[in-house]
Design a protein around this motif. Structure first.
Motif, PDB file in Angstrom:
ATOM      1  N   THR A  28     -22.372  19.379  26.090  1.00  0.00           N
ATOM      2  CA  THR A  28     -21.649  18.942  27.279  1.00  0.00           C
ATOM      3  C   THR A  28     -21.756  20.034  28.336  1.00  0.00           C
ATOM      4  O   THR A  28     -21.989  21.207  28.039  1.00  0.00           O
ATOM      5  CB  THR A  28     -20.142  18.729  26.997  1.00  0.00           C
ATOM      6  OG1 THR A  28     -19.576  19.978  26.601  1.00  0.00           O
ATOM      7  CG2 THR A  28     -19.921  17.680  25.940  1.00  0.00           C
ATOM      8  N   SER A  50     -14.325  14.587  27.801  1.00  0.00           N
ATOM      9  CA  SER A  50     -13.607  15.718  27.202  1.00  0.00           C
ATOM     10  C   SER A  50     -13.244  16.732  28.284  1.00  0.00           C
ATOM     11  O   SER A  50     -12.402  17.603  28.058  1.00  0.00           O
ATOM     12  CB  SER A  50     -14.455  16.383  26.111  1.00  0.00           C
ATOM     13  OG  SER A  50     -15.735  16.720  26.612  1.00  0.00           O
ATOM     14  N   GLU A 187     -19.346   9.917  16.013  1.00  0.00           N
ATOM     15  CA  GLU A 187     -18.376  11.018  15.975  1.00  0.00           C
ATOM     16  C   GLU A 187     -17.525  10.955  14.705  1.00  0.00           C
ATOM     17  O   GLU A 187     -16.941   9.916  14.374  1.00  0.00           O
ATOM     18  CB  GLU A 187     -17.474  10.969  17.222  1.00  0.00           C
ATOM     19  CG  GLU A 187     -16.439  12.098  17.217  1.00  0.00           C
ATOM     20  CD  GLU A 187     -15.832  12.414  18.570  1.00  0.00           C
ATOM     21  OE1 GLU A 187     -16.249  11.836  19.591  1.00  0.00           O
ATOM     22  OE2 GLU A 187     -14.926  13.274  18.585  1.00  0.00           O
TER      23      GLU A 187
HETATM   24  O1  KIV Z   1     -16.436  13.560  25.958  1.00  0.00           O
HETATM   25  C1  KIV Z   1     -17.223  14.171  25.207  1.00  0.00           C
HETATM   26  O2  KIV Z   1     -17.448  15.377  25.318  1.00  0.00           O
HETATM   27  C2  KIV Z   1     -17.882  13.394  24.158  1.00  0.00           C
HETATM   28  C3  KIV Z   1     -18.571  14.156  23.080  1.00  0.00           C
HETATM   29  C4  KIV Z   1     -17.576  14.783  22.202  1.00  0.00           C
HETATM   30  C5  KIV Z   1     -19.534  13.307  22.348  1.00  0.00           C
HETATM   31  O3  KIV Z   1     -17.810  12.203  24.165  1.00  0.00           O
END
Ligand code: KIV
Length: 275
Positions: A28, A50, A187
């Motif tokens: 990310t 996230s 996940e």
């Molecule tokens: O929002 C996020 O960072 C995600 C990952 C954990 C796959 O969806």
């Protein structure tokens, strides 16, 4: 044309073609500067929702808005050149109807310039995935633990711990893959289930807490850098930036309080006075 101009961004089709091949690397990122670093090593940069928990200190991803995703998606596009940037669709931006999902996804693609979006859910969103893909929106699926459902599932616990749940989770993966998703995030599910899913769908699986049985792996950058105060058990911390930042901040504070701040010793040269 310079060598730099020749660098081409990876597309959803490039990622899909990697099924069973070289493992797909995904992290990310929510900022231009981290995106610049991540871009040099990753195939996909995920602008995950996230960011609500990591950047904004929210307890869940539920309050994250489409505008927040677009702002950070744009920043990540500015910082990266090669990776496929995939932006998460936040809670409330796609569940009401296929049309709502298309309008939200179109905003994300147009306003950030990213190459794909990600959507949580399996069987229940499959029809929406098909609708978007048919209209030119590359979609990454996300099954297993789907954090946007926290208010109905009750906790961020691993899914499929009871073997009787496996068929439902496998059906979710198959539904989004058959609807046209170019890859599927799995996940927090156990290795045998992740392996079963990876072997049964034709697009790459990208695991997070879902074992090595997937076609690629994704982590939240701040978690693996040791910046997040709490991380899931499966996260390996590759460095410990949190304590290092703490030490640097403490050193700065001590110098300022001791009136010994070296930065303040820098003196700008005065302009010569005109005679
Ligand atoms: O929002 C996020 O960072 C995600 C990952 C954990 C796959 O969806």
């Amino acid at each position: 044309m310079s060598v730099q101009d020749e660098i081409r961004r990876l597309t959803a089709a490039d990622i899909q073609a990697r099924k069973g091949g070289e493992p797909i690397v995904c992290l990310t990122s929510y900022h231009a500067h981290t995106a610049r670093i991540v871009d040099q090593h990753c195939d996909i940069i995920l602008v995950g929702d996230s960011l609500g928990m990591v950047m904004h200190g929210l307890e869940t991803t539920v309050p994250v808005t489409l505008d927040m995703m677009i702002l950070q998606g744009h920043a990540v596009m500015r910082g990266s050149r090669r990776a496929l940037v995939t932006v998460d669709m936040p809670f409330g931006s796609y569940e009401a109807s296929k049309e709502q999902a298309f309008m939200s996804a179109a905003r994300v693609l147009k306003e950030t310039g990213c190459g794909a979006i990600k959507m949580e859910g399996g069987v229940r969103v499959a029809e929406t995935v098909r609708f978007l893909v048919e209209r030119g929106v590359p979609v990454m699926g996300h099954i297993g633990l789907t954090p946007q459902s926290i208010n109905t599932i009750g906790s961020f616990r691993a899914q499929g711990r009871d073997e009787s749940d496996w068929a439902r989770i496998e059906d979710d993966a198959k539904a989004v893959a058959e609807a046209g998703a170019f890859s599927v995030v799995i996940e927090a599910v156990a290795e045998p289930l992740a392996r079963k899913i990876s072997e049964s769908i034709r697009v790459p699986t990208i695991g997070i807490g879902a074992s090595v049985a997937c076609d690629g792996q994704v982590l939240v950058l701040e978690d693996m850098l040791g910046l997040s105060p709490r991380v899931p058990k499966f996260v390996k911390r590759y460095t410990t930036l949190g304590p290092s930042i703490g030490e640097a901040v403490a050193a700065f504070a001590a110098e300022v309080r001791g009136r010994a701040f070296p930065g303040a010793e820098h003196v700008y040269p005065m302009k010569a006075k005109k005679p």
